[in-house]
Enzyme design. Structure first.
Site, PDB file in Angstrom:
ATOM      1  N   TYR A  57      21.103 -22.719   4.778  1.00  0.00           N
ATOM      2  CA  TYR A  57      21.986 -23.481   3.909  1.00  0.00           C
ATOM      3  C   TYR A  57      21.305 -24.455   2.951  1.00  0.00           C
ATOM      4  CZ  TYR A  57      25.810 -22.112   7.023  1.00  0.00           C
ATOM      5  OH  TYR A  57      26.820 -21.490   8.039  1.00  0.00           O
ATOM      6  N   HIS A 132      21.598 -16.588  13.675  1.00  0.00           N
ATOM      7  CA  HIS A 132      22.230 -16.678  12.285  1.00  0.00           C
ATOM      8  C   HIS A 132      22.825 -15.098  12.069  1.00  0.00           C
ATOM      9  CE1 HIS A 132      23.467 -18.694   8.588  1.00  0.00           C
ATOM     10  NE2 HIS A 132      24.512 -18.236   9.143  1.00  0.00           N
TER      11      HIS A 132
END
Length: 345
Positions: A57, A132
């Site tokens: 991110y 992830h």
């Protein structure tokens, strides 16, 4: 705020968490560092203790925000982050939107990514490390899980789990991870409008008597269940919702009108959407997309609002079964939705 503890752990999280993807990726608008940290401080003041980041991110930015926002009260928050995308090599080519970059779940890469996250977070141990957006290849790879166990044994992480995505539909990646691995947490998309395959994944945990609990992301179906969209709503060009087909907006607004019965003087539709999820004791926390203070306050107060009644939940179930009376193309699921050897599940 209310809190829940993962089964057989000392990991306690607020029922509403703060996912940092909205303030660090640019997919929900652009935020200055000051604006982002101010929202995080407000969340903490409202009782939110779970902050969910990912190394990809903003190419590390979300983790840096946590370090800057909470330099002295680390013991009062729970830090969750994710590893798996090779943003060091490919981060600059990602661009806007939800386009994926290459992943690397090799043992060396997992260790390097974890060490790098610890440095950005300026901590010695991550509360919850998540793989992830794993694929089936990682579910079946013993080396991946051995590496996570070693990181836990070395005191680098307290607990580990997986995050499913990026889009909805990773059924057997979730089912098999629960069946075959000992994971504390699984993060996935689940909400009143998008109940499959989330419900099946939750039921797998119950049927197998596994202790895995869930972090729910996109609990408002990309904002639809906040009840504020109209047929005329236009999203900015940089907003990821602008890339959705117009039928998503028009059909979604029609569905929302049929859920207005959940609103009352003591509860908004957005709060009802969170209460619907929190009625499931397998849910550890919800991660609504937070992008302004007004909305943050609304969601943080959701656990204190009146819970849904059995009549409410039955009516929601009936509407969902009939797809709210709307004819539309079936959802385009990603991931493994069918397996011959487990077709009976």
């Amino acid at each position: 705020m209310r809190f829940r503890t993962y089964k057989n752990t000392d990991l306690t999280v607020s029922e509403v968490g703060f996912g940092l993807w909205t303030i660090s990726t640019g997919w929900w608008g652009n935020y200055t560092e000051g604006e982002a940290i101010a929202l995080m401080h407000k969340a903490f003041d409202l009782g939110i203790t779970l902050f969910d980041a990912a190394d990809t991110y903003g190419n590390g930015l979300s983790e840096e925000y946590i370090a800057k926002a909470f330099p002295k009260n680390r013991g009062e928050i729970v830090i969750a982050t994710k590893v798996g995308y090779d943003f060091v090599t490919h981060g600059e080519t990602r661009g806007r939107g939800q386009r994926e970059i290459p992943q690397d779940f090799s043992p060396d890469a997992i260790v390097r990514a974890t060490e790098a996250a610890l440095k950005r977070l300026k901590i010695d141990r991550i509360d919850l490390l998540q793989l992830h957006n794993i694929r089936m290849e990682q579910v079946t790879d013993d080396a991946v899980w051995k590496t996570l166990a070693e990181l836990k044994g070395a005191g680098k992480i307290r607990y580990y789990g997986v995050a499913l995505g990026p889009a909805i539909g990773w059924l057997y990646e979730g089912v098999n991870a629960i069946r075959e691995r000992e994971i504390t947490s699984m993060q996935h998309i689940y909400n009143m409008l998008e109940q499959h395959p989330g419900r099946a994944i939750h039921e797998t945990a119950s049927e197998t008597e596994k202790e895995t609990m869930f972090l729910i992301r996109v609990p408002h179906s990309s904002g639809m269940l906040e009840g504020k969209y109209k047929a005329e709503t236009v999203f900015p060009p940089g907003d990821h919702r602008a890339h959705r087909p117009r039928s998503w907006l028009l059909n979604g607004v029609k569905k929302i009108e049929q859920l207005r019965f959940l609103e009352n003087a003591d509860r908004t539709l957005g709060q009802a959407a969170l209460q619907w999820l929190l009625a499931d004791d397998r849910v550890a926390s919800t991660l609504p997309n937070i992008y302004n203070e007004e909305q943050l306050i609304e969601f943080a107060k959701a656990p204190e609002t009146p819970p849904l009644t059995s009549d409410d939940t039955e009516r929601i179930a009936d509407l969902y079964v009939e797809n709210f009376g709307i004819e539309e193309d079936p959802p385009k699921f990603k991931g493994t939705m069918e397996l011959a050897e487990t077709a009976a599940v």
